[in-house]
Enzyme design. Structure first.
Site, short mmCIF file in Angstrom:
data_model
loop_
_atom_site.label_atom_id
_atom_site.label_comp_id
_atom_site.label_asym_id
_atom_site.label_seq_id
_atom_site.Cartn_x
_atom_site.Cartn_y
_atom_site.Cartn_z
N ALA A 53 0.79 -1.23 0.00
CA ALA A 53 0.00 0.00 0.00
C ALA A 53 0.83 1.29 0.00
O ALA A 53 0.67 2.14 -0.90
CB ALA A 53 -0.98 -0.04 1.17
N ASP A 244 -4.02 -2.53 4.01
CA ASP A 244 -4.25 -1.81 2.74
C ASP A 244 -5.27 -0.70 2.88
O ASP A 244 -5.22 0.30 2.18
CB ASP A 244 -4.67 -2.79 1.65
CG ASP A 244 -3.48 -3.61 1.22
OD1 ASP A 244 -3.22 -4.65 1.87
OD2 ASP A 244 -2.76 -3.19 0.30
O1 MRU Z 1 -1.20 -7.26 -3.28
P1 MRU Z 1 -0.10 -6.60 -2.51
O2 MRU Z 1 1.18 -7.36 -2.54
O3 MRU Z 1 0.07 -5.14 -2.91
O4 MRU Z 1 -0.63 -6.60 -1.01
C1 MRU Z 1 0.17 -6.08 0.00
C2 MRU Z 1 -0.41 -6.23 1.35
O5 MRU Z 1 -1.47 -6.77 1.54
C3 MRU Z 1 0.36 -5.62 2.47
O6 MRU Z 1 0.20 -6.34 3.66
C4 MRU Z 1 -0.17 -4.20 2.70
O7 MRU Z 1 -0.17 -3.47 1.50
C5 MRU Z 1 0.64 -3.46 3.70
S1 MRU Z 1 2.21 -2.99 3.05
C6 MRU Z 1 3.04 -2.10 4.22
#
Ligand code: MRU
Length: 353
Positions: A53, A244
């Site tokens: 995110a 997210d």
């Molecule tokens: O699909 P992604 O790899 O973008 O998902 C990422 C996540 O779910 C993370 O846990 C979230 O973005 C937090 S990142 C600090």
């Protein structure tokens, strides 16, 4: 005390362009993709060359600046109209992580509030993108420090379980959940990280383990279905995950599988922490039921490499995220402190908008 060795920065501005660590190639290849056009940045976010995110937010901010410098007009109104189109293109990349929308809104606000010529606006946009990047790094370090204060005091050295990758790769650097892990490691309070592999895209297996290995942090990879068993065996002292999008009541969207992890943590009386910057909180949503959940291509679950796993007649369901109810969250760890989900509202005015 342990000191960090290799710093990882997934989004680097240099030579008038952005270098992104190509996260689709890790851990096999540590390569960079150079992006200088807004359209290419949108594509990089969509295809998950950059993911996580806060990292998506930083990348989108630079994408906005790139879009701004591509607009060929001296007319302010025409410029802003075109910039709205760039914003729209970047918003259409991934729906769940709110940091994307937050960063784009902040860039649009900069554009509208900058008086002067189009060149002045472009200049301000560059500085805002740089600030978003630099602030996120500091924010993650503060999250790490605040997390350390709320981790269980016993045993001396903790085993922490995490899901997906909420590390340096998913932020401007350092990480949120892995920021807490890093600060526990630096303070000599970490025995080991257990990393869920995180089906279907395997961010835990590919990215979290890679980050830990870079810094010499002891890491054990498990499949997602092993978490409950590990808890029952007393291997896990606390769970720390990223987010997210967090709704105003503390309901938290994070990588698919986070919700089941929270349920099994509760069943075993193990604290469950969400580590995230305040930019991940969407105060416009009363609860998690309104968080848009990204649906991804079924090939992610029916195919491994060249191998098709299933017979032809199967239907597929591949949501990329789930929502953990606030009631299962012990504390939300942010840059301003760690607090219970009910206290989130008190921190609203501290969010930069
Ligand atoms: O699909 P992604 O790899 O973008 O998902 C990422 C996540 O779910 C993370 O846990 C979230 O973005 C937090 S990142 C600090």
């Amino acid at each position: 005390m342990n000191s960090p060795t290799n710093q990882v920065y997934p989004v680097i501005w240099h030579n008038n362009a952005v270098s992104l660590i190509d996260q689709t190639r890790l851990p096999g290849e540590y390569t960079f993709v150079e992006i200088s056009r807004s359209e290419d940045m949108a594509q990089a976010i969509k295809t998950m060359i950059v993911r996580g995110a806060p990292a998506i937010g930083v990348a989108a901010a630079y994408g906005m600046y790139m879009g701004a410098r591509e607009i060929d007009t001296d007319n302010r109104d025409r410029f802003l109209k075109h910039l709205e189109q760039v914003a729209q293109m970047l918003r259409a990349t991934r729906p769940t992580a709110v940091n994307l929308f937050w960063a784009i809104s902040r860039m649009m606000k900069t554009a509208y509030e900058t008086l002067g010529t189009v060149a002045d606006i472009q200049n301000s946009l560059f500085h805002t993108a740089q600030s978003i990047n630099a602030e996120d790094l500091q924010t993650c370090q503060a999250i790490g420090a605040n997390g350390l204060k709320v981790l269980p005091t016993k045993p001396d050295k903790l085993c922490l379980l995490t899901h997906c990758n909420a590390g340096a790769l998913a932020t401007a650097g350092y990480g949120t959940a892995l920021g807490v892990v890093r600060s526990a490691w630096s303070a000599g309070r970490l025995a080991r990280v257990y990393a869920d592999e995180t089906r279907p895209r395997l961010q835990g297996a590919k990215l979290t383990t890679w980050e830990c290995v870079q810094e010499g942090i002891p890491v054990t990879l498990i499949t997602d279905s092993m978490a409950a068993h590990c808890m029952k065996q007393d291997f896990i002292d606390a769970v720390v995950v990223g987010a997210d999008r967090i709704a105003a009541n503390g309901d938290t969207a994070n990588k698919i599988g986070t919700y089941s992890l929270a349920l099994v943590a509760r069943a075993h009386n193990i604290p469950f922490f969400v580590a995230a910057p305040l930019s991940t909180v969407d105060f416009s949503l009363a609860d998690g039921s309104q968080i848009p959940i990204e649906q991804r291509h079924p090939a992610e679950i029916y195919q491994v490499g060249e191998t098709i796993l299933t017979p032809g007649e199967v239907e597929f369901y591949n949501p990329a995220f789930d929502v953990t109810p606030a009631a299962l969250i012990t504390a939300i760890i942010t840059e301003t402190g760690a607090f219970s989900p009910e206290e989130l509202q008190n921190h609203r005015e501290k969010q930069i908008v």
